[in-house]
Each structure stands twice: as C-alpha cells, then as structure tokens.
Design an enzyme around this catalytic site. Structure first.
Site, PDB file in Angstrom:
ATOM      1  N   TYR A 191       0.796  -1.231   0.000  1.00 33.05           N
ATOM      2  CA  TYR A 191       0.000   0.000   0.000  1.00 33.05           C
ATOM      3  C   TYR A 191       0.831   1.285   0.000  1.00 33.05           C
ATOM      4  O   TYR A 191       0.500   2.229  -0.733  1.00 33.05           O
ATOM      5  CB  TYR A 191      -0.995  -0.025   1.165  1.00 33.05           C
ATOM      6  CG  TYR A 191      -2.186  -0.892   0.852  1.00 33.05           C
ATOM      7  CD1 TYR A 191      -3.270  -0.383   0.138  1.00 33.05           C
ATOM      8  CD2 TYR A 191      -2.223  -2.236   1.210  1.00 33.05           C
ATOM      9  CE1 TYR A 191      -4.358  -1.177  -0.173  1.00 33.05           C
ATOM     10  CE2 TYR A 191      -3.297  -3.043   0.889  1.00 33.05           C
ATOM     11  CZ  TYR A 191      -4.370  -2.509   0.198  1.00 33.05           C
ATOM     12  OH  TYR A 191      -5.437  -3.300  -0.133  1.00 33.05           O
TER      13      TYR A 191
ATOM     14  N   GLU B 270      -8.623  -6.693   4.902  1.00 32.36           N
ATOM     15  CA  GLU B 270      -7.909  -7.827   4.317  1.00 32.36           C
ATOM     16  C   GLU B 270      -7.199  -8.663   5.378  1.00 32.36           C
ATOM     17  O   GLU B 270      -7.142  -9.900   5.263  1.00 32.36           O
ATOM     18  CB  GLU B 270      -6.925  -7.316   3.263  1.00 32.36           C
ATOM     19  CG  GLU B 270      -7.638  -6.799   2.015  1.00 32.36           C
ATOM     20  CD  GLU B 270      -6.811  -5.864   1.157  1.00 32.36           C
ATOM     21  OE1 GLU B 270      -5.571  -5.827   1.330  1.00 32.36           O
ATOM     22  OE2 GLU B 270      -7.397  -5.160   0.309  1.00 32.36           O
TER      23      GLU B 270
END
Length: 391
Positions: free
Chosen positions: A95, A137
C-alpha cells in the site's frame, strides 16, 4: 478521521478526477511497474493491456473522492475489492508503494494544478483508505487460516481430473498436494490460480469461480478456453493445452461476495451468459441438495448448443427440484427484454453472471422494470464495469 479542511479539498478535485482520472491511473501503472516490475507477478497483464484495470482504478478513486465525507457508502465496494486483493495475495507493504506512485501520477498529469494543498490532502485521504483495506484484508486472511484446512496466500494443489463440459469449457478437479481437506466456502465464491508459463517473464494469476458445491476433498473450477491470440487467453490456453492430470497448480483460498443471500423463502432467478454459468452451478447444486423445493428459474445464454456447459447436469437437478424451470437461449434467440419480462418473477432474488455487455443489458433492464438493488446480485469477471448509472 479526516479534517473538514481535507475533506473540502478532496471534494474540490472531483471534477478533475472525472475528466483526468483514467489518464492519472494510466500514468500511475506505467510509473509503478517501471520502478517495481516485480508487481507484474500480481497484476493481470491482459487487463493492463486493454485498459480495464486503469479504468477500474479511476472509477474507484473517483468514488472515494465523491464519498470522502461518508466513506461507509463505499464499504461494499471496499469489501468486494478486498476479496480480490486477498485472492491475489496483496500484502500491507504494497500500500505505501501504491500511494507513492498514485501521488506522483497526480502531480505528473495535473502539473501546477496539483498544488501542495491538494497533494497533502490526497496523501492523508489515501492513508485512511489504505488502512481500511489493510484492516479488512487482515481479517480475511486470518479467517481463511482459521478454517479447517485453511491457509493464507497460495498453496500447491494437484490436478486430479480434467473433464470437458462443452466445446470450450473444461473442468479441473483440484486436490491439496499435502493430502489435507479443503476449507468450506460459500457457493458462488472463486479461487485464484497462479502459474508460471514457459516463455513468460512473470507469473500470471487468474480468478476462477468454484463451479461445484463445497466438498471436503477437492475444488472444481471450469475454465473457458479463450482465443490463442487474445491477451486474456494465455492462462486458459495453458491450462487447457499444457496442464495435465497429476500436475501442480498454486491456488488461493476461496474469496468473493457473490453468494446466495436474501430471504430463504424468496424465489430465485439465475441468469448466466457463457462461462458466467460457473458460480451459478455451485449455487444451484447447493439448492438441489439443501433446498430442493425452492422456486428457481434458470436462464442460460450460450453462443451455440455446443458451447453450453452443464446442460445434462442441470436437467438431472430438475428431477430433484420440482420447481426448477430451465431454459436455454442461443444466437438468434437471445435473452431480451421480453424474455426477462416473461420469466423473471418481480419478487425474486436475481443472480446474474456473464460477459460485461450481457450483464449490463440484463441488470439495466431489470432496474428499469422496477427491481431494487437488494434484489439483483451480480459478479463480473475481471475489473467491474461501472453500473452506477444503471439504477
């Protein structure tokens, strides 16, 4: 939480994202892969080549900007994308890299219009959104590992059997190479298959629906062989032509939110186009076993009878399901507005899967006929098309 000042700045960029969003995401992917080519082991090369992934990301960024003051409005989309990420093996460390190159792309495309104030606001907003994805997630990975026979990321499976289902679709029966059981899953979910194809520099991942009701010892996927010259076809051609019984494939844990839901007393309509029949077969078989008296209408579209998969199996379900109505449609006799009007119960839950154009027509037609968002459930293969205006 974002400050009101940051929210205001993000909102002010909505018109710019509407105009330049795809250009920004195209530059983003170019710069990202230039600096981190190893990420090509995760991303679908065909979707990149066709611009599908760029468009999907542009739509997601635009939606985030529109709803930045009430991000809970896009939570269903976050969950859907998170399922895809978990199936692909996306990790928290990815990310910050994505954030860095997304901001770089905004600056490169917008130039001086991307003021320090705008870049700072988007950096803060991206951090909040990324944390949401990472949290969702992480929970999914943990849940996958906790299941009996479960795991995170990828695991070796053996191809136990290959069975042709039509002229273009073949089923692959997959057993864990370690001899363990497979975890339970929700009918309609999918797995990812990761392969290293001879002559290709990077690994390739494709997601395939589980086409059979859950069983403890194996998964079944049913793969359409695409055209050899089609970028989308590399993995399917490899599976059909080169993978043999006894070979090993890397497989992810089941994921996806296209599953049976709604009132268990409601009638159900399944509408499948082409290989879109695969997740619906898992749902139908589950109903045949657990709820055989359910009122079910199944409309299947295929190019020709030779392309239609599972017809014999569906007919066998009719012997157990007295309220199952099954109809097939081929070229020259397609599913059109009249067919939908005559066959889809206005109070039923509708499940739609197939090529994007087919689905957009069906879903738009049903919305215009008065069906609600809650009634219509759908799954796109690959990056989802934007159906926001279909309602």
């Amino acid at each position: 939480m974002l400050s009101q000042e940051t929210i205001n700045v993000i909102k002010s960029t909505v018109p710019v994202l509407e105009e330049h969003g795809t250009q920004i995401t195209t530059v983003f992917y170019e710069e990202l892969f230039k600096a981190h080519p190893e990420l090509l082991n995760i991303f679908n090369h065909a979707n990149q080549a066709r611009g599908k992934q760029q468009t999907a990301l542009a739509n997601a960024v635009y939606a985030a900007a529109v709803h930045i003051d009430k991000l809970e409005a896009i939570l269903p989309t976050v969950v859907q994308i998170a399922h895809k990420h978990v199936s692909l093996g996306v990790k928290p460390e990815h990310y910050p890299v994505v954030g860095e190159y997304l901001l770089k792309a905004i600056k490169m495309v917008l130039g001086d219009a991307a003021t320090p104030e705008i870049l700072k606001a988007w950096e803060e907003a991206y951090g909040v959104i990324a944390d949401a994805f990472i949290g969702v997630e992480a929970n999914m990975y943990e849940e996958n590992e906790k299941k009996e026979g479960g795991w995170a990321f990828f695991k070796d499976f053996t191809v136990a059997n290959k069975v042709p289902e039509s002229d273009v679709i073949t089923s692959f029966y997959l057993k864990p190479a370690d001899g363990e059981h497979v975890p339970d899953f929700q009918p309609g979910q999918y797995i990812s298959v990761r392969v290293s194809i001879p002559g290709e520099k990077y690994m390739m991942i494709r997601q395939y629906s589980l086409s059979k009701t859950p069983s403890p010892d194996m998964f079944r996927i049913s793969v359409k062989k695409e055209n050899d010259n089609d970028p989308d076809g590399k993995v399917s051609v490899y599976l059909h032509e080169q993978v043999k019984e006894g070979d090993k494939l890397e497989v992810s844990a089941p994921a996806g939110d296209f599953t049976l839901e709604g009132d268990p007393d409601n009638a159900i309509t399944f509408i499948a186009g082409g290989v879109g029949i695969t997740p619906i077969m898992s749902m139908l078989e589950t109903l045949a076993e657990k709820d055989p008296n359910r009122e079910v209408v199944f409309l299947q579209a295929a190019r020709t009878p030779a392309y239609a998969a599972f017809t014999e199996q569906i007919h066998s379900f009719q012997e157990r399901m007295p309220k199952l109505t099954y109809q097939t449609y081929y070229e020259g006799n397609r599913i059109d507005e009249t067919v939908l009007k005559e066959n889809v119960n206005s109070t039923s839950d509708v499940y739609v899967c197939g090529p994007a154009g087919f689905m957009e027509f069906v879903i738009t037609t049903l919305y215009h006929a008065g069906f609600s968002k809650e009634q219509i459930h759908f799954e796109f293969f690959g990056p989802a098309a934007d159906l926001s205006k279909a309602e």
